[in-house]
Design a protein around this motif. Structure first.
Motif, PDB file in Angstrom:
ATOM      1  N   SER A 235     -11.451  61.114  28.560  1.00 28.76           N
ATOM      2  CA  SER A 235     -11.813  62.526  28.602  1.00 28.76           C
ATOM      3  C   SER A 235     -10.858  63.308  29.493  1.00 28.76           C
ATOM      4  O   SER A 235     -10.367  64.380  29.126  1.00 28.76           O
ATOM      5  N   MET A 236     -10.577  62.765  30.680  1.00 28.50           N
ATOM      6  CA  MET A 236      -9.662  63.432  31.601  1.00 28.50           C
ATOM      7  C   MET A 236      -8.267  63.539  31.006  1.00 28.50           C
ATOM      8  O   MET A 236      -7.612  64.578  31.117  1.00 28.50           O
ATOM      9  N   TYR A 237      -7.825  62.492  30.363  1.00 26.52           N
ATOM     10  CA  TYR A 237      -6.474  62.491  29.791  1.00 26.52           C
ATOM     11  C   TYR A 237      -6.362  63.521  28.671  1.00 26.52           C
ATOM     12  O   TYR A 237      -5.416  64.301  28.613  1.00 26.52           O
ATOM     13  N   GLU A 238      -7.351  63.527  27.772  1.00 26.47           N
ATOM     14  CA  GLU A 238      -7.319  64.466  26.654  1.00 26.47           C
ATOM     15  C   GLU A 238      -7.384  65.904  27.156  1.00 26.47           C
ATOM     16  O   GLU A 238      -6.679  66.781  26.663  1.00 26.47           O
ATOM     17  N   SER A 239      -8.234  66.156  28.169  1.00 26.45           N
ATOM     18  CA  SER A 239      -8.350  67.504  28.721  1.00 26.45           C
ATOM     19  C   SER A 239      -7.034  67.953  29.337  1.00 26.45           C
ATOM     20  O   SER A 239      -6.585  69.081  29.145  1.00 26.45           O
ATOM     21  N   LYS A 274      -0.671  66.421  37.614  1.00 20.71           N
ATOM     22  CA  LYS A 274      -1.564  66.802  38.708  1.00 20.71           C
ATOM     23  C   LYS A 274      -3.018  66.454  38.377  1.00 20.71           C
ATOM     24  O   LYS A 274      -3.752  65.921  39.221  1.00 20.71           O
ATOM     25  N   ASN A 275      -3.441  66.752  37.153  1.00 19.07           N
ATOM     26  CA  ASN A 275      -4.813  66.446  36.737  1.00 19.07           C
ATOM     27  C   ASN A 275      -5.075  64.944  36.713  1.00 19.07           C
ATOM     28  O   ASN A 275      -6.143  64.470  37.105  1.00 19.07           O
ATOM     29  N   MET A 276      -4.101  64.174  36.236  1.00 16.49           N
ATOM     30  CA  MET A 276      -4.254  62.726  36.202  1.00 16.49           C
ATOM     31  C   MET A 276      -4.318  62.150  37.612  1.00 16.49           C
ATOM     32  O   MET A 276      -5.084  61.225  37.891  1.00 16.49           O
TER      33      MET A 276
END
Length: 300
Positions: A235-239, A274-276
């Motif tokens: 989910s985090m990766y796709e977002s 950054k998100n990852m």
């Protein structure tokens, strides 16, 4: 309703390495390759050892069968644009690892790469793809064949039999309608369930061995945590991927020039990284996905 079964990635990591459970893996490979596969042993190397960051990316197992073929099975959850090059590298590395120093090239091992993918890959409307090597004449388009002496040397009938083969199983593209025994396996890979009327090789043993209810409490907690992590990371990766793509595109459009597009793309990559990083995904994995250096990622 069919019982929930242990996912194939967890089974490979924890259960299918045991000789007592080879029948499950043999069944899957026999259905996929349309031949009887008998596994002799699990081979270990740097690429398939149980390491802490495996859950973020892939699960590997490498086996050798009774015909001395080496079969790599890899399960991939996160999108990876250079995945085709990675499986090419893995097969080449396997060949070099298992060619004895000083041995003739005729001793090169046959490698079969089986890849189970849980993300959208490439453009195509099928859910199983098979890649082999052929040499085609540039003028008359004839297929180059092995001579009789070469057939004896390689113990093979055609050139494709000695070069690596690749199978890509795009699980998300399967429509849940099992039309044959191979589809029954794909149904299990996608849904972690086996229907009562399924008869594919290996599935009966899988149904008995991979029953979640047979886990002890400690194993069940570990398994549930593993599953939650997979969902969270996907989910985090796709977002991050979608957000970066949109922001990079918007930046490029605003500039209206190639320079603006390049800057937007670069900014999008930084946002993804950054998100990852905030999701506590290992720096080495982020570097592989984004192409950034570890030093660039650490200052984000």
């Amino acid at each position: 309703m069919p019982r929930k079964l242990i996912s194939f990635d967890w089974a490979i990591k924890k259960i299918l390495r045991s000789k007592a459970n080879f029948g499950i893996l043999e069944g899957f490979l026999s259905e996929l390759l349309f031949t009887e596969i008998r596994i002799l042993e699990v081979l270990e190397s740097e690429s398939n050892q149980d390491k802490g960051f495996d859950k973020y990316n892939r699960v590997d197992i490498k086996v050798i069968d009774a015909d001395q073929q080496i079969i790599i099975i890899e399960i991939q959850y996160l999108r990876e644009l250079d995945y085709l090059q990675r499986i090419l590298f893995a097969s080449a590395k396997t060949i070099s690892e298992h060619l004895t120093e000083g041995a003739a090239y005729a001793e090169v091992s046959k490698v079969i790469s089986v890849n189970i993918l849980y993300f959208d890959f490439g453009k195509g409307d099928d859910y199983i793809y098979h890649g082999t090597t052929h040499f085609i004449g540039m003028h008359n388009h004839s297929v180059l064949e092995l001579s009789e002496d070469q057939k004896k040397l390689y113990k093979a009938e055609k050139i494709a039999d000695i070069y690596p083969e690749y199978y890509l199983i795009e699980v998300k593209n399967f429509n849940d309608i099992a039309k044959d025994s191979l589809d029954e396996w794909v149904y299990f890979l996608k849904n972690e369930q086996i229907k009562e009327n399924f008869t594919a090789r290996g599935l009966r043993q899988a149904k008995e061995t991979l029953d979640v209810l047979k886990m002890n409490e400690r194993e069940r907690h570990a398994y549930e945590y593993h599953q939650e992590q997979l969902h969270y990371e996907a989910s985090m990766y796709e977002s991050s991927y979608i957000a970066a793509k949109l922001e990079g595109k918007a930046e490029g459009k605003a500039e209206g020039k190639a320079e603006g597009k390049a800057e937007g793309k670069a900014e999008g990559i930084l946002i993804t990284a950054k998100n990852m990083k905030q999701a506590e995904i290992p720096v080495t994995t982020i570097a592989k996905v984004t192409g950034l250096s570890i030093a660039q990622i650490e200052v984000l």
